[in-house]
Design a protein around this motif. Structure first.
Motif, PDB file in Angstrom:
ATOM      1  N   MET A  63       0.832  -1.185   0.000  1.00  0.00           N
ATOM      2  CA  MET A  63       0.000   0.000   0.000  1.00  0.00           C
ATOM      3  C   MET A  63       0.872   1.243   0.000  1.00  0.00           C
ATOM      4  O   MET A  63       1.929   1.281   0.592  1.00  0.00           O
ATOM      5  CB  MET A  63      -0.900   0.014   1.231  1.00  0.00           C
ATOM      6  CG  MET A  63      -1.971  -1.056   1.239  1.00  0.00           C
ATOM      7  SD  MET A  63      -3.146  -0.953  -0.117  1.00  0.00           S
ATOM      8  CE  MET A  63      -4.049   0.498   0.297  1.00  0.00           C
ATOM      9  N   ALA A 123       0.657   5.563   0.477  1.00  0.00           N
ATOM     10  CA  ALA A 123      -0.118   6.727   0.895  1.00  0.00           C
ATOM     11  C   ALA A 123       0.299   7.892   0.011  1.00  0.00           C
ATOM     12  O   ALA A 123       1.481   8.236  -0.051  1.00  0.00           O
ATOM     13  CB  ALA A 123       0.135   7.038   2.356  1.00  0.00           C
ATOM     14  N   SER A 134      -5.166   6.321  -0.231  1.00  0.00           N
ATOM     15  CA  SER A 134      -4.371   5.105  -0.325  1.00  0.00           C
ATOM     16  C   SER A 134      -4.411   4.570  -1.744  1.00  0.00           C
ATOM     17  O   SER A 134      -5.390   4.770  -2.461  1.00  0.00           O
ATOM     18  CB  SER A 134      -4.909   4.037   0.624  1.00  0.00           C
ATOM     19  OG  SER A 134      -4.764   4.442   1.954  1.00  0.00           O
ATOM     20  N   VAL A 144      -2.404   1.216  -4.346  1.00  0.00           N
ATOM     21  CA  VAL A 144      -1.586   0.012  -4.400  1.00  0.00           C
ATOM     22  C   VAL A 144      -0.440   0.268  -5.372  1.00  0.00           C
ATOM     23  O   VAL A 144      -0.665   0.717  -6.502  1.00  0.00           O
ATOM     24  CB  VAL A 144      -2.425  -1.201  -4.871  1.00  0.00           C
ATOM     25  CG1 VAL A 144      -1.545  -2.425  -5.055  1.00  0.00           C
ATOM     26  CG2 VAL A 144      -3.541  -1.477  -3.883  1.00  0.00           C
ATOM     27  N   VAL A 199       0.631   3.448  -9.751  1.00  0.00           N
ATOM     28  CA  VAL A 199      -0.206   3.052  -8.627  1.00  0.00           C
ATOM     29  C   VAL A 199      -1.636   2.853  -9.104  1.00  0.00           C
ATOM     30  O   VAL A 199      -2.056   3.426 -10.119  1.00  0.00           O
ATOM     31  CB  VAL A 199      -0.150   4.076  -7.466  1.00  0.00           C
ATOM     32  CG1 VAL A 199       1.251   4.168  -6.886  1.00  0.00           C
ATOM     33  CG2 VAL A 199      -0.653   5.437  -7.888  1.00  0.00           C
ATOM     34  N   GLY A 250      -5.829   2.633  -7.736  1.00  0.00           N
ATOM     35  CA  GLY A 250      -6.754   2.982  -6.675  1.00  0.00           C
ATOM     36  C   GLY A 250      -7.903   3.812  -7.207  1.00  0.00           C
ATOM     37  O   GLY A 250      -8.040   4.012  -8.414  1.00  0.00           O
ATOM     38  N   ILE A 257       5.646   4.722   1.206  1.00  0.00           N
ATOM     39  CA  ILE A 257       5.477   3.274   1.143  1.00  0.00           C
ATOM     40  C   ILE A 257       6.438   2.687   2.156  1.00  0.00           C
ATOM     41  O   ILE A 257       7.654   2.719   1.954  1.00  0.00           O
ATOM     42  CB  ILE A 257       5.773   2.726  -0.266  1.00  0.00           C
ATOM     43  CG1 ILE A 257       4.966   3.471  -1.310  1.00  0.00           C
ATOM     44  CG2 ILE A 257       5.513   1.224  -0.313  1.00  0.00           C
ATOM     45  CD1 ILE A 257       5.507   3.349  -2.700  1.00  0.00           C
TER      46      ILE A 257
END
Length: 101
Positions: free
Chosen positions: A1, A3, A12, A14, A25, A27, A41
């Motif tokens: 995950m 941020a 958040s 992935v 990423v 999300g 991370i």
């Protein structure tokens, strides 16, 4: 995950892929193209700008690029999330940099 923190807030995501110069990423509600952010991370923190964005993915360009240790650490996290054991990860890295050819 991962941020992602922008001036508008945090969300958040992935981590799907990473290199020394950027990351992809996944999300929902990700930052728009051109937004500046800080990505955290685990033990790695990097500053960047969103280079591209679609509905559920975005690409982030790091400024400055990650150092080699942080890049390797994040690549191991991505590989572990994909289910690759450490020996396969090492072989893939050797092939990527030309040692395994």
């Amino acid at each position: 995950m991962a941020a992602l923190t922008t001036l508008a807030g945090s969300r958040s995501a992935v981590l799907a892929d990473v290199s020394s110069t950027g990351a992809r990423v996944r999300g929902t509600g990700l930052p728009a193209m051109g937004e500046e952010l800080v990505i955290n991370i685990e033990r790695v923190q990097a500053f960047g700008t969103v280079a591209w964005s679609d509905s559920e993915e975005c690409g982030i360009v790091f400024e400055p690029p990650l150092d080699a240790d942080d890049e390797d650490y994040l690549r191991q996290l991505v590989d572990a999330a994909r289910g690759l054991p450490p020996d396969v990860h090492a072989a893939l890295e050797n092939w990527t940099v030309g040692c395994g050819r």
